[in-house]
Every structure is written in structure tokens, then in C-alpha cells.
Design a protein around this motif. Structure first.
Motif, PDB file in Angstrom:
ATOM      1  N   VAL A  11     -37.214 -33.819  -7.812  1.00  0.00           N
ATOM      2  CA  VAL A  11     -35.778 -33.528  -7.719  1.00  0.00           C
ATOM      3  C   VAL A  11     -35.326 -32.728  -8.936  1.00  0.00           C
ATOM      4  O   VAL A  11     -35.643 -33.089 -10.073  1.00  0.00           O
ATOM      5  N   VAL A  12     -34.580 -31.657  -8.700  1.00  0.00           N
ATOM      6  CA  VAL A  12     -33.929 -30.918  -9.795  1.00  0.00           C
ATOM      7  C   VAL A  12     -32.436 -31.203  -9.728  1.00  0.00           C
ATOM      8  O   VAL A  12     -31.811 -31.056  -8.657  1.00  0.00           O
ATOM      9  N   ASP A  89     -38.464 -31.092  -3.564  1.00  0.00           N
ATOM     10  CA  ASP A  89     -37.962 -31.871  -2.432  1.00  0.00           C
ATOM     11  C   ASP A  89     -36.440 -31.861  -2.350  1.00  0.00           C
ATOM     12  O   ASP A  89     -35.879 -31.772  -1.267  1.00  0.00           O
ATOM     13  N   ILE A  90     -35.791 -31.979  -3.511  1.00  0.00           N
ATOM     14  CA  ILE A  90     -34.321 -32.052  -3.530  1.00  0.00           C
ATOM     15  C   ILE A  90     -33.794 -31.223  -4.695  1.00  0.00           C
ATOM     16  O   ILE A  90     -34.200 -31.431  -5.844  1.00  0.00           O
ATOM     17  N   LEU A  91     -32.904 -30.307  -4.395  1.00  0.00           N
ATOM     18  CA  LEU A  91     -32.180 -29.548  -5.429  1.00  0.00           C
ATOM     19  C   LEU A  91     -30.732 -29.989  -5.385  1.00  0.00           C
ATOM     20  O   LEU A  91     -30.079 -29.891  -4.332  1.00  0.00           O
ATOM     21  N   SER A 137     -37.200 -30.622   2.725  1.00  0.00           N
ATOM     22  CA  SER A 137     -36.451 -30.454   1.479  1.00  0.00           C
ATOM     23  C   SER A 137     -34.950 -30.433   1.740  1.00  0.00           C
ATOM     24  O   SER A 137     -34.501 -30.162   2.867  1.00  0.00           O
ATOM     25  N   ARG A 138     -34.192 -30.699   0.678  1.00  0.00           N
ATOM     26  CA  ARG A 138     -32.722 -30.722   0.777  1.00  0.00           C
ATOM     27  C   ARG A 138     -32.095 -30.008  -0.398  1.00  0.00           C
ATOM     28  O   ARG A 138     -32.607 -30.053  -1.512  1.00  0.00           O
ATOM     29  N   ILE A 139     -30.955 -29.406  -0.127  1.00  0.00           N
ATOM     30  CA  ILE A 139     -30.147 -28.798  -1.173  1.00  0.00           C
ATOM     31  C   ILE A 139     -28.774 -29.460  -1.089  1.00  0.00           C
ATOM     32  O   ILE A 139     -28.103 -29.392  -0.054  1.00  0.00           O
TER      33      ILE A 139
END
Length: 300
Positions: A11-12, A89-91, A137-139
Motif C-alpha cells: 500500500v502507498v 495493491d492499494i494507492l 488493485s485499488r486507487i
């Protein structure tokens, strides 16, 4: 249902050394994620990392420098991240500037629009190749209640023809919301399985009524806590948007209380008429032109 085990997920989170971003980072690390704190002030982030790991010693936290008000820094972060990691995976586009006096970014953009929207627009576009190749992935992009009644000033984006801090804050948060929705539309249109979701934290008592280094008087804090919510509660919509398995992309998550100011996360309806197709497309085109970042939607 919230995904409880994020072991192996990367995750970022931008601006994750304080407030809502910090609380979200803490929770995601507790769930087993490797969280990258993408921040302007790396010293503060290292202190945040230490505190987070005290609560979750088995977790993983990485600090990386990122200044969203400088497109060169955004490009360098994306390059550094992509050479160091091979998945995302997640931004979580969380960092934000709120109602400063008129000033511009390194690239000459009005500070709020440049940081809150354009910086994140560029960052997401540059990380899209990794998001496309990471399954599911998700944003997550943070908007605000300030999107209500806001307008995109296409003829005065840089504020050179007049500037009102709150109006330009509203513009930047409306841009975040429109970006998240238009991005999800384009991902679906091209058959890319990544999901773009918007959220907002309601109103948190931690970031109001503070001038410089002075805290609000004690009685005012008590009063505010009756009506507003903590950063921990403010982070819940972000965590929900990032980990709720039933979301399809394109949703807007916010608190379920009166006026959506506080409460538990739920799918919220934005202000009436917000998702104007023409405005969303124009904003996208202008953002690509200003940042020089053109999204590659070819399916991986």
C-alpha cells in the motif's frame, strides 16, 4: 465485508505521517500490509513509522520522499518505487493542502489544485503500469464535504485572476472526486480490473481551529468533540474504501451521520449533478496537458 488479512499486500499512502493518513496506515499495517509512507517530510514520517511499528511489530513500513507540489519529485518517486517494488495493491491519494494564502507549486500551479489534484493525477498515471499488473488493485482518492457547491474554474485554474482560499480548496476537492469517478469509468471501459474509489473523512476535530502551533482552548476542544470526529474515525472511510470486498469501483464513501460530518463509513451520494460528463472529460484532458502525464489504458 472488510478484508481483515492484508498480508502480502503493498500500500502507498501519500501524506501518511499525520492525521487521517497516519491512522489509515496504522490500521493497514495492523492488518499485515506493507505500507509505504509517501511524504514530503521524511523525518516526521520516520517518527510515525517508529510509533506504528511499536503497535504492530510484525508489520512493515517504508518511508519514501514525495513532494506532490513538484512534478519532478512525483516522477522521481514513481521511478524509485517502480524500480524497488513490482506490485502495488492499494494507492491512497490522501495528502492535501488546505486554505493557504495564495501561492504556487514548483510548476506554477495554484498550490491547492496543484498539490491535491494535479500531483495525485500525475502520481496515479505514472504508477498505472504497476496497478494494471497487480490483481484486484485499488486507487482511493480523498475528496471532502467542500466539493459541495464547488466549481472547476477552467478559465482561472492558477488563481491569477482572483483567489479565494476556500473556493480554491473546494475546487481541488471537487477535482479529486471527479478524477476518481472518471478514472473508474475509463478503467472499466478498457477492461482493466483495478478499481477507483473516492472517499472523504467528514470533519475531524484534529485539523480545525488551530493557528500556527497554537491549539484551540480546552473548552472549545470539548465542544468540537461533541460535533466532530477524531482522526481515527475520520480514517474509517479510507480503510473501508481500501478494503471493503463488496465495492465495485466508482463509489464515494463517507461517514453515515447527519450531514456526513461524522459516523461510520457508508456509500454516500455526492452533491446533485456533480458527475457532469463534460466537466469530467475536460478536467481529465486539462490535467494530462498540465502534468504531461498521459494515462496508458492498454490492458496488461
Amino acid at each position: 465485508m472488510l478484508e481483515q488479512n492484508l498480508t502480502g499486500k503493498r500500500v502507498v499512502i501519500t501524506g501518511a505521517n499525520s492525521g487521517v493518513g497516519y491512522e489509515a496506515a496504522k490500521t493497514l499495517v495492523e492488518k499485515g500490509a506493507e505500507v509505504i509512507l509517501a511524504v514530503r517530510n521524511e523525518q516526521k514520517a520516520l517518527a510515525a513509522k517508529e510509533t506504528i511499528l511499536k503497535g504492530s511489530p510484525k508489520g512493515s513500513v517504508v518511508v519514501m520522499g514525495l513532494n506532490l507540489a513538484d512534478l519532478k519529485s512525483v516522477g522521481e518517486f514513481a521511478q524509485n518505487y517502480s524500480s524497488r517494488f513490482h506490485s502495488l495493491d492499494i494507492l491512497i491519494n490522501n495528502a492535501g493542502v488546505m486554505i493557504p494564502p495564495y501561492q504556487t507549486t514548483k510548476d506554477g500551479f495554484e498550490m491547492q489544485f496543484g498539490t491535491n489534484h494535479l500531483g495525485h493525477f500525475a502520481l496515479t498515471g505514472l504508477l498505472l503500469p504497476l496497478l494494471k499488473t497487480t490483481p484486484n488493485s485499488r486507487i482511493v482518492t480523498l475528496s471532502s464535504l467542500a466539493h459541495r457547491g464547488a466549481t472547476i474554474f477552467f478559465d482561472n485554474l492558477d488563481g491569477s485572476n482572483g483567489y479565494k482560499a476556500m473556493k480554491f480548496y473546494g475546487q481541488s476537492k471537487l477535482a479529486n472526486l471527479l478524477f476518481a469517478k472518471e478514472f473508474d469509468n475509463r478503467l472499466k471501459e478498457h477492461g482493466i480490473l483495478a478499481k477507483s474509489i473516492a472517499c472523504h473523512p467528514g470533519i475531524s476535530s484534529t485539523n480545525l481551529f488551530k493557528v500556527g502551533k497554537k491549539d484551540a482552548p480546552g473548552y472549545l476542544k470539548v465542544l468540537m468533540n461533541l460535533f466532530l470526529q477524531s482522526a481515527e474515525m475520520g480514517a474509517l472511510p479510507t480503510i473501508y474504501a481500501a478494503t471493503e470486498t463488496s465495492l465495485n469501483g466508482g463509489e464515494y464513501i463517507g461517514p453515515d451521520g447527519r450531514g456526513n460530518r461524522k459516523g461510520n463509513p457508508t456509500i454516500e451520494t455526492p452533491a446533485s449533478g456533480v458527475y457532469n460528463e463534460e466537466t469530467m472529460k475536460k478536467l481529465w484532458e486539462v490535467s494530462e496537458k498540465l502534468t504531461g502525464v498521459v494515462y496508458d489504458f492498454t490492458n496488461a
